[in-house]
Motif scaffolding. Structure first.
Motif, short mmCIF file in Angstrom:
data_model
loop_
_atom_site.label_atom_id
_atom_site.label_comp_id
_atom_site.label_asym_id
_atom_site.label_seq_id
_atom_site.Cartn_x
_atom_site.Cartn_y
_atom_site.Cartn_z
N LYS A 192 0.59 -1.03 -0.11
CA LYS A 192 0.01 -0.11 0.09
C LYS A 192 1.10 1.27 0.44
O LYS A 192 1.61 1.65 0.96
CB LYS A 192 -0.74 -0.25 1.16
CG LYS A 192 -1.74 -1.39 1.68
CD LYS A 192 -3.14 -1.31 0.17
CE LYS A 192 -3.39 -2.69 0.24
NZ LYS A 192 -4.02 -3.38 -0.91
N ILE A 193 0.92 1.69 -1.25
CA ILE A 193 1.89 2.70 -1.27
C ILE A 193 1.36 4.30 -2.37
O ILE A 193 0.57 4.09 -3.36
CB ILE A 193 2.83 2.57 -1.82
CG1 ILE A 193 4.30 3.47 -1.65
CG2 ILE A 193 3.31 2.30 -3.64
CD1 ILE A 193 5.72 3.48 -2.57
N ASP A 194 1.29 5.69 -2.07
CA ASP A 194 0.92 6.36 -2.72
C ASP A 194 1.37 6.22 -4.38
O ASP A 194 0.25 6.13 -5.16
CB ASP A 194 0.69 7.71 -2.36
CG ASP A 194 2.60 8.17 -2.03
OD1 ASP A 194 3.65 7.02 -2.49
OD2 ASP A 194 3.59 9.13 -2.15
N GLY A 195 3.11 5.79 -4.64
CA GLY A 195 3.18 5.69 -6.30
C GLY A 195 3.69 4.15 -6.56
O GLY A 195 4.89 4.26 -5.09
N VAL A 196 4.05 3.97 -7.42
CA VAL A 196 4.98 3.51 -8.22
C VAL A 196 5.62 3.45 -9.89
O VAL A 196 5.15 3.29 -10.57
CB VAL A 196 4.45 1.46 -8.53
CG1 VAL A 196 5.78 0.85 -9.08
CG2 VAL A 196 4.05 1.13 -6.59
N LEU A 197 7.51 3.79 -9.85
CA LEU A 197 7.41 4.71 -10.60
C LEU A 197 8.32 3.69 -11.46
O LEU A 197 8.99 3.76 -12.06
CB LEU A 197 8.05 5.52 -10.43
CG LEU A 197 7.50 6.96 -10.20
CD1 LEU A 197 8.41 8.36 -9.28
CD2 LEU A 197 5.87 7.21 -10.53
N ASP A 198 8.84 2.66 -10.66
CA ASP A 198 10.04 1.22 -10.98
C ASP A 198 9.72 0.39 -10.50
O ASP A 198 9.31 -0.01 -9.65
CB ASP A 198 11.09 2.54 -11.65
CG ASP A 198 12.08 1.44 -12.36
OD1 ASP A 198 11.97 1.82 -13.61
OD2 ASP A 198 12.61 0.52 -11.50
N SER A 199 10.29 -0.73 -10.91
CA SER A 199 9.88 -1.75 -10.43
C SER A 199 10.95 -1.84 -9.48
O SER A 199 10.74 -2.86 -8.42
CB SER A 199 10.56 -2.97 -12.14
OG SER A 199 11.78 -2.62 -12.01
N GLY A 200 11.83 -1.23 -8.91
CA GLY A 200 12.85 -1.06 -7.97
C GLY A 200 12.02 -1.00 -6.45
O GLY A 200 12.52 -1.90 -5.52
N TYR A 201 10.58 0.00 -6.43
CA TYR A 201 9.92 -0.05 -5.38
C TYR A 201 9.62 -1.71 -5.43
O TYR A 201 9.58 -1.79 -4.07
CB TYR A 201 8.05 0.86 -6.05
CG TYR A 201 9.11 2.29 -6.13
CD1 TYR A 201 9.50 3.23 -6.78
CD2 TYR A 201 8.03 3.67 -5.68
CE1 TYR A 201 10.20 4.22 -7.29
CE2 TYR A 201 7.88 4.37 -5.61
CZ TYR A 201 9.72 4.75 -6.66
OH TYR A 201 9.10 6.48 -6.55
N ILE A 202 8.74 -1.94 -6.72
CA ILE A 202 8.55 -3.15 -5.77
C ILE A 202 9.18 -3.95 -5.36
O ILE A 202 9.31 -4.99 -4.31
CB ILE A 202 7.31 -4.09 -7.21
CG1 ILE A 202 6.84 -2.96 -7.75
CG2 ILE A 202 6.64 -5.82 -6.74
CD1 ILE A 202 5.48 -2.33 -6.58
N GLU A 203 10.56 -4.31 -6.07
CA GLU A 203 11.57 -5.45 -5.59
C GLU A 203 11.78 -5.31 -4.19
O GLU A 203 12.17 -5.78 -3.25
CB GLU A 203 13.17 -4.84 -6.47
CG GLU A 203 13.89 -5.78 -6.02
CD GLU A 203 15.10 -5.44 -7.12
OE1 GLU A 203 16.08 -5.98 -6.21
OE2 GLU A 203 15.83 -4.59 -7.36
N GLU A 204 11.73 -4.05 -3.45
CA GLU A 204 12.72 -3.13 -1.96
C GLU A 204 11.17 -3.89 -1.09
O GLU A 204 11.28 -4.61 0.19
CB GLU A 204 12.22 -2.13 -2.01
CG GLU A 204 13.98 -1.62 -2.48
CD GLU A 204 14.42 -0.35 -1.95
OE1 GLU A 204 14.01 -0.21 -1.05
OE2 GLU A 204 15.47 0.21 -2.68
N PHE A 205 10.06 -4.55 -1.77
CA PHE A 205 8.93 -4.34 -1.08
C PHE A 205 8.65 -6.12 -0.74
O PHE A 205 8.10 -6.85 0.21
CB PHE A 205 7.12 -3.96 -1.29
CG PHE A 205 7.23 -2.56 -1.18
CD1 PHE A 205 7.28 -2.44 0.17
CD2 PHE A 205 7.23 -1.65 -1.63
CE1 PHE A 205 6.95 -0.86 0.91
CE2 PHE A 205 7.19 -0.66 -1.55
CZ PHE A 205 6.70 0.11 -0.26
#
Length: 518
Positions: free
Chosen positions: A220-233
């Motif tokens: 649950k996050i305000d925005g995802v701009l790259d796959s790196g966001y998903i990787e860290e989660f």
């Protein structure tokens, strides 16, 4: 009218409200007014009302997101030509008149807003409580080109783009099977970023698919701009320096991993696709290893592993030997090193630290500058600064050679995220070498190996198949056996359909002489 505005305002302030399913009204002007209020100060959102006989309608889209030519030819013009004086329903428009390939319908205003912001075109019709959705995305986008970060001498030249459906099509082009499944998700409360999870049914274990979906759904996050966001989660060990999820720009790499039971995660807006689970040895493998003949691949892979050791420990070994263990150096070489260090005011550790930090700074500067200028700055800067530092008596010539070999070795690693992890670990090993000599290097190396053996990626041991040992899977680690010998898929990711190919595929000149098929 005020009632709908109040409901929509509550919806925007609370995404979990029970009032998100607001129905489209039968009055076209009411729908347009509500949507204009929602898209207030959004100058790129276009409302295009028009009349076709007795039919009143409005096209709604974001300028720059759609293929306007397709909408005009197959959408608006068809309606204007076919609809004369008769009244017509949304169902008849969709089924009999509009010839666009992808047309859906919705009765919810929040779905109208979501689809417009995703780049779809909406057709609102007077006296109809439904809207038609045209999926005709267009605009100025980067086309499919060669991957910039994973170039190969031999192999496909296609690379992923920033468009989600283009990327899924590149995978589907390589795996033309109905067992290839694609599950869609939207991530980010404000960005509504599209995301696709790909796997091959029957190869990827259901438990792994469920685990990946659970980890993604809880984001649950305000925005995802790259796959790196998903990787860290979704990674298992967030404090580890080592990457636990592979990323790639190559569709062939993703297809190969899907056929080994792994899962791919494609995020809209980025050309980097995630592959999970990942092991340490995946980051040492290049796509061209599987396209060249196995003799070449074995040599290059062994060379790559040796150079990885150099990139990690060569400066530390030099510091330890020159500081504590001079007796290990041959006499002639020892005299040469002693002569070059005679005027150097710093100990070996400080000397190595200066050169390593300078080299990393030049490398970072080369990345940030324009491509042509950046290459010149990084190469010429290293030569000029290294030569000047030697002549000024700040560092010795052997240290410049050691740092240069270390830098070259780090460039041979196929995956950037693993290469930068090795570069970072080089510094604590240098500190241990400066404090304890070779004992410190051995201690640091044992800590790193223990950490690698303890790590997991989605339940798969990170150092597999060395820890735990699996002799069958060693065929594709330090060496790459011929394709006719790689008859089994990895048993850590594939539990049922482990056979990759049929038996007795080794080529032989005797085939055909005894009635065997050629």
């Amino acid at each position: 009218m005020k009632k709908y505005r109040r409901i929509l305002e509550k919806k925007r302030s609370s995404l979990n409200s029970d009032q998100t399913n607001i129905e489209i009204q039968a009055n076209l002007e009411t729908n347009i007014e509500i949507l204009k209020d929602l898209f207030k100060d959004c100058s790129d959102v276009v409302f295009r009302p028009f009349f076709a006989g007795k039919l009143k309608a409005c096209i709604l889209f974001v300028d720059g997101f759609i293929d306007t030519a397709a909408i005009e030819v197959s959408g608006i013009k068809q309606i204007l030509n076919e609809v004369k004086e008769k009244e017509i329903s949304a169902e008849v428009l969709m089924e009999q008149i509009i010839s666009l390939s992808a047309v859906e319908e919705t009765s919810k205003l929040d779905e109208v807003v979501t689809n417009v912001l995703k780049g779809n075109t909406l057709l609102l019709i007077d006296k109809a409580k439904k809207a038609l959705i045209f999926d005709e995305k267009g605009g100025q986008r980067r086309g499919v080109g060669e991957p910039e970060t994973e170039s190969a001498v031999r192999g496909p030249r296609e690379g992923f783009t920033e468009i989600l459906r283009v990327n899924t099509a590149l995978i589907r082009h390589r795996i033309r099977s109905n067992r290839l499944k694609i599950i869609s998700r939207d991530i980010g409360e404000e960005t509504n970023t599209g995301l696709a999870i790909l796997y091959v049914e029957g190869l990827a274990s259901p438990e792994l698919v469920e685990e990946v979906l659970n980890r993604i759904d809880r984001i649950k996050i305000d925005g995802v701009l790259d796959s790196g966001y998903i990787e860290e989660f979704i990674e298992d060990s967030p404090w580890s320096l080592f990457p636990q999820i592979q990323n790639t720009e190559r569709p062939d790499t993703v297809a190969a991993n899907l056929l080994e039971g792994r899962i791919a995660i494609i995020v809209d807006g980025t050309p980097f696709v995630l592959i999970a689970p990942a092991t340490f040895w995946q980051f040492m493998q290049a796509s061209s290893d599987y396209y060249n003949r196995f003799h070449i691949s074995i040599f290059l892979r062994l060379l790559r592993i040796i150079l990885m050791f150099f990139a990690l420990e060569l400066p530390s070994i030099y510091v330890a030997i020159t500081t504590y263990h001079q007796e290990m150096i041959p006499t002639t070489l020892l005299f040469s090193i002693a002569a070059s260090r005679e005027a150097i005011p710093f100990p070996g550790f400080v000397e190595a630290l200066i050169m390593e930090i300078s080299f990393e700074a030049l490398r970072e500067a080369g990345v940030r500058l324009p491509q042509i200028v950046g290459q010149a700055v990084s190469i010429l800067g290293a030569l000029v600064i290294g030569q000047a530092a030697v002549e000024a008596g700040i560092v010795s010539a052997p240290m410049v050679i050691v740092v240069s070999i270390t830098g070259i070795a780090s460039f041979t690693m196929p995956r950037y995220n693993m290469a930068i992890s090795i570069r970072l670990l080089r510094f604590p090993l240098m500190v241990l070498a400066g404090m304890f000599g070779l004992f410190g290097i051995v201690l640091g190396t044992l800590v790193i190996l223990t950490h690698l053996c303890k790590m997991r990626s989605f339940g798969i041991p990170y150092f597999w198949p060395l820890a735990p040992m699996n002799p069958q899977s060693l065929k594709d680690i330090f060496i790459r056996v011929p394709w006719w010998a790689m008859d089994q898929r990895p048993d850590q990711t594939v539990k049922e359909d482990t056979a990759r190919q049929t038996d007795h595929l080794k080529p032989s000149p005797k085939l055909g002489e005894e009635g065997s098929p050629t």
